[in-house]
Every structure is written in structure tokens, then in C-alpha cells.
Write a protein that holds these residues in place. Structure first.
Motif, PDB file in Angstrom:
ATOM      1  N   ILE A 133       0.718  -1.269  -0.226  1.00  0.00           N
ATOM      2  CA  ILE A 133       0.624  -0.054   0.144  1.00  0.00           C
ATOM      3  C   ILE A 133       0.728   0.820   0.177  1.00  0.00           C
ATOM      4  O   ILE A 133       0.560   2.139  -1.351  1.00  0.00           O
ATOM      5  N   TYR A 138      -4.727   2.962  -4.138  1.00  0.00           N
ATOM      6  CA  TYR A 138      -5.143   2.572  -2.713  1.00  0.00           C
ATOM      7  C   TYR A 138      -4.274   3.430  -0.929  1.00  0.00           C
ATOM      8  O   TYR A 138      -6.163   3.542  -0.340  1.00  0.00           O
ATOM      9  N   HIS A 180     -11.638   2.217 -11.039  1.00  0.00           N
ATOM     10  CA  HIS A 180     -11.646   1.326  -9.556  1.00  0.00           C
ATOM     11  C   HIS A 180     -12.221  -0.059 -11.237  1.00  0.00           C
ATOM     12  O   HIS A 180     -11.703  -0.688 -11.319  1.00  0.00           O
TER      13      HIS A 180
END
Length: 287
Positions: free
Chosen positions: A161, A197, A254
Motif C-alpha cells: 500500500i 489505494y 476501479h
């Protein structure tokens, strides 16, 4: 070379060109789908709550004597008696008849911020909207706490991440690849994905939770400093709304990227955890 030799050769080549890896742990998969369900109901019930007073402000107070409105969705009556829906953003008004402010059939229009199909329940019911919203809000918060704790323990947060300096330096290349729909199926997130993200999970999610708590009178008495951080309940409501809008935009992008990158492989990875990589692309990407 015989036909059987060709088939065996092709099979061996496929094995070297691709491999299946375990990409998503069970905690990631469970929280992903919990968020998907919770956010669906939170969005529709949140728009129901917004419709009770379809206007946003900056500051601690609101009312006719204040000029701090940044967004409103209202039905307005013209001099000739005709009624139309108008959305006003930062003082600029736009005719949004049929969508915002006034929607529904022309012979029986509905005067509301968002149309009936976008709210839960579809009819105007603030009480029911609040019940649904607060119920799924706890699922949303619980999933976030589980994801954050498990990601810290497993290293998922740091590894997948948070973007590294190498990811930051590779951002121009990642952006160019996405614009050209050139995807590297190596099982790793590139810098652009990590930034997206990280922005959602570490900025928008905490903000939407904190601003939601700030709007609660009960939390104001327990944690009055929340009002000071966000500059008042009205500002918190505006930030809450903007976070929702950002999540909707993220969801659209997304889904589009999942379809473009290969929906079967992407869906399999987030359901079962297993993801098929492309060996040759992986080597090129790593070089």
C-alpha cells in the motif's frame, strides 16, 4: 516435430510464461467485500439523509443570515410560474431539472436533492435513512479496524500500500502504461495503484469516519475537540459529502480498470486469493 511434440512444447512454454500466485490474504478479501456492501448502503442512505436538507456549508453555523453555502440542490419557481431544479455550486447556479432539485415524471415531479432511484428508501424518510446509515457504518468501521490491524501484522500495508521511492520515481511510466492500457500482470501494485489505494484507505476512509463522528451530538459532548479540528459540524458535513463523492469516482475508475486488465483474473484473485501472472511481462517489468 509431431503434433504431440508441438502440444507438449506449447504446454511447457505456457508454464514458463505464467504462474499462479497467492495474491490476497483472507483478511483482505473479507474486508474488501464487507466495504463493498457497506458502502453501497451507506451511499444510498447517506443521500437520503442529505435530501432532508440538500445544502452544504463551510463553518460552524448555517441559516438565512449566513452566506457560507457551497452547494445546494433546490427547486426554484420562475416569474412565469414554471418550476425547475437548480444546483448551485460556490454561487454559480445550473439547471439540473430531471436529476437534482426536481426529478421524476413531468406530471408528478418530486422536489428533492437527489432523485428517488439514488436513495434508500426511495421515498423521503429521514428516520429510515438514518437507521440504515448508522447500521452499516459500524460494519464499515469494524472492517477498517480489522484490515488495518491485519495489514500491519502481515506487512501488507508497508509492502503493498505505501509507495516506496522507487514507486514514486516510476509514476510517469505507470501513468503512461495505464493510459495505453498496458498492464503488467506480475502480481504487484505499481506506484499509481499504491497511491490510489493509500489515498482511499489511509486518507479518505479515516476522514469519512472522523467527520461522521463529528456530526454526532453525542460524540461532540465526549470529544469536543473534533469540532475544532474540522471547523464545525457544517464543515465536517461538507467534507463527509466530498469524501463520498471521491469514493464514487474511485469506484467507477476501479471497475473500469478491472474490466480493462482482465476481469476473470482480477475477480478470481479478490474472491479466492489466487492470481495468474505473466512470466515474460514480469521479467520485462522487473528489468
Amino acid at each position: 516435430m509431431t503434433i504431440m511434440d508441438e502440444i507438449e512444447s506449447h504446454s511447457e512454454s505456457s508454464k514458463t510464461d505464467s504462474r499462479v500466485i497467492y495474491r490476497h490474504r483472507i483478511a483482505t478479501r473479507i474486508t474488501h467485500w464487507t466495504w463493498a456492501i457497506a458502502l453501497f448502503f451507506l451511499l444510498l442512505s447517506g443521500l437520503q439523509i442529505f435530501n432532508a436538507h440538500p445544502e452544504l456549508y463551510i463553518g460552524k453555523q448555517s441559516g438565512f443570515e449566513f452566506e457560507n453555502s457551497v452547494l445546494s440542490m433546490r427547486a426554484m419557481q420562475a416569474a412565469d410560474g414554471t418550476v425547475s431544479g437548480h444546483t448551485t455550486v460556490l454561487g454559480r447556479s445550473f439547471d439540473t431539472t430531471g436529476v437534482f432539485g426536481m426529478s421524476g415524471p413531468t406530471d408528478d415531479p418530486s422536489y428533492r436533492g437527489f432523485p428517488a432511484w439514488a436513495t434508500l428508501p426511495s421515498y423521503q424518510d429521514l428516520s429510515a435513512g438514518r437507521v440504515v446509515h448508522f447500521f452499516f457504518a459500524w460494519f464499515f468501521v469494524a472492517a477498517f479496524l480489522v484490515w488495518f490491524a491485519s495489514s500491519l501484522i502481515s506487512g501488507h500495508l508497508k509492502r503493498d500500500i505505501l509507495p516506496s521511492m522507487a514507486d514514486i520515481r516510476a509514476l510517469p511510466r505507470s501513468l503512461a502504461d495505464h493510459l495505453r492500457f498496458r498492464f503488467h500482470h506480475d502480481g504487484r501494485y505499481n506506484g499509481l495503484q499504491k497511491l490510489a489505494y493509500a489515498g482511499v484507505l489511509l486518507v479518505i476512509f479515516p476522514l469519512i469516519i472522523a467527520t461522521g463522528l463529528t456530526m454526532s451530538p453525542g460524540m461532540n459532548s465526549a470529544w469536543p475537540w473534533l469540532l475544532d479540528i474540522f471547523g464545525g459540524r457544517q464543515t465536517a458535513r461538507t467534507i463527509h459529502f466530498l469524501c463520498m463523492a471521491a469514493l464514487v469516482a474511485f469506484f467507477v475508475i476501479h471497475i473500469f480498470m478491472v474490466l480493462a486488465a482482465g476481469p476473470l483474473n482480477e475477480m478470481r484473485s479478490i474472491i479466492t486469493g489466487w492470481y495468474r501472472t505473466d512470466g515474460k511481462k514480469n521479467e520485462e517489468h522487473s528489468a
